[in-house]
Design a protein around this motif. Sequence first.
Motif, PDB file in Angstrom:
ATOM      1  N   LEU A  81       0.875  -1.159   0.000  1.00 30.08           N
ATOM      2  CA  LEU A  81       0.000   0.000   0.000  1.00 30.08           C
ATOM      3  C   LEU A  81       0.918   1.215   0.000  1.00 30.08           C
ATOM      4  N   ARG A  82       0.806   2.040  -1.042  1.00 27.62           N
ATOM      5  CA  ARG A  82       1.598   3.277  -1.087  1.00 27.62           C
ATOM      6  C   ARG A  82       0.648   4.466  -1.125  1.00 27.62           C
ATOM      7  N   VAL A  83       0.832   5.381  -0.199  1.00 25.50           N
ATOM      8  CA  VAL A  83       0.028   6.598  -0.145  1.00 25.50           C
ATOM      9  C   VAL A  83       0.974   7.782  -0.329  1.00 25.50           C
ATOM     10  N   LYS A  84       0.664   8.655  -1.311  1.00 23.49           N
ATOM     11  CA  LYS A  84       1.512   9.804  -1.597  1.00 23.49           C
ATOM     12  C   LYS A  84       0.706  11.096  -1.489  1.00 23.49           C
ATOM     13  N   VAL A  85       1.336  12.129  -0.945  1.00 25.48           N
ATOM     14  CA  VAL A  85       0.778  13.480  -0.901  1.00 25.48           C
ATOM     15  C   VAL A  85       1.858  14.444  -1.375  1.00 25.48           C
ATOM     16  N   GLY A  86       1.545  15.218  -2.410  1.00 27.07           N
ATOM     17  CA  GLY A  86       2.524  16.160  -2.941  1.00 27.07           C
ATOM     18  C   GLY A  86       3.796  15.501  -3.415  1.00 27.07           C
ATOM     19  N   GLY A  87       3.699  14.258  -3.865  1.00 29.48           N
ATOM     20  CA  GLY A  87       4.857  13.525  -4.367  1.00 29.48           C
ATOM     21  C   GLY A  87       5.663  12.812  -3.308  1.00 29.48           C
ATOM     22  N   ALA A  88       5.317  12.997  -2.023  1.00 33.10           N
ATOM     23  CA  ALA A  88       6.066  12.366  -0.933  1.00 33.10           C
ATOM     24  C   ALA A  88       5.298  11.183  -0.376  1.00 33.10           C
ATOM     25  N   ASN A  89       6.003  10.089  -0.149  1.00 30.96           N
ATOM     26  CA  ASN A  89       5.375   8.907   0.444  1.00 30.96           C
ATOM     27  C   ASN A  89       4.929   9.187   1.874  1.00 30.96           C
ATOM     28  N   GLN A  90       3.657   8.879   2.152  1.00 31.02           N
ATOM     29  CA  GLN A  90       3.128   8.935   3.514  1.00 31.02           C
ATOM     30  C   GLN A  90       3.124   7.546   4.135  1.00 31.02           C
TER      31      GLN A  90
END
Length: 424
Positions: A331-340
């Motif tokens: 599961l990969r979650v990204k915000v503004g290009g950064a991994n969360q």
Amino acid sequence: MITPSYSVTATERVLPKLALDFTSGVLDSRITFTRTTDATHPATYVNSSGIITAATDNQARFDYDPITLACNGLLVEESRANSYTYSEDFSQSIWSKNNASVNTFSVVNPAGGSSTYKLIEDTSTAVHFLNYPISTVSGTKYTQSYYVKAAERNKVALFFGASGFGVAVLVLFDLVAVSATVVTGTATTSITAVGNGWYRISVSALASATNVAVNTQFRLAADDGNTSYAGNGTSGAYLWGAQVEVGAFPTSYIPTTSAALTRNADVATMTGTNFSSWFNATEGTFQSTYDSLLPLGSGSSVACVMQSDKNVDDNDAICLLIRQSSSDVILRVKVGGANQAAIGGSTTTNTKTTINGAYKLDSFAASVNASTPATDSSGSIPTGQTTLRLGSQTAGQYLNGHLYKLSYWPQRLINNEIQAFSKG
């Protein structure tokens, strides 16, 4: 498809808001599917009778197991080209016959046709083979594949020339033992039963030189496995559906005649109210069952199982993603290009796998095939999600495999549920 009236009761929380079962062989009407398919961009799939069949323009390909006839679900592949011309007509001069000849016989081929070519050895003591020259680019992987059926010879071999690969690549296939042996060079291989005594065989190797005339060969082999032997003038093996493509694994068959042809990529999305009616921007859980041909263990490629995003790029997205380098699905979650969050577990090439991934502010969890959930307690959630992608990202990264099922709960399930539901 299940769309219950949703609340947070203990009973309802185990029912997904979205439940897509691609093994039904029917595409949900809320999904938009595109793949331009015409005379110069052919695509094929295995139909419910186990026969290789031509797909039509924008037709979702529901691929069936040619042996069991069970539906494997929705086939999603990247664009590939078959550089061999006359992929089913080995009488053409581009296919040079060396110490051998070809003739047609009344043998049903994998597409249900009533005739098939047979490569027949002559009486010389030599290598008996078909040859087709290709161009190579250094640092590029190539995959050569054929559909083969034993006749008097039940061992055959595939070959890449040293002029493109540094060392000649030779792989022996045993159609009785159903095995592949790398004789020389470095390669990955496959041999897969496709019904009625036919097998699809393949060899993938990395080119080490740029060359415009590199030999690729289909060889007959003697009972002891040698490809140089005294022929008897009558023995041989049946072959059909030749393909050579840029890539580290074989994709679905692309038929050609007088020109090399390209199959376009499969694109499946859900947007608008078809997406917003079930998606929860603040928390949720995705589950998917899939298989993928992405080779694992080395390399930097990825394959996307599913993704929700803003229909702009992959910088603000929730994705279930296979990573080649670490042999895992996450599961990969990204915000503004950064991994969360980037959490999950191990996976295997071309194996049916289920992953559950849950997201919520500062609360993420993922389980693969009922493994203990991996968790992450810090991270933000992307906003403005408008699109669900099935088997790809905005930049590609195609699944190159099958989607069996996809489900969604509009809340972050508890860890025990995430683990239990990832049993598939």
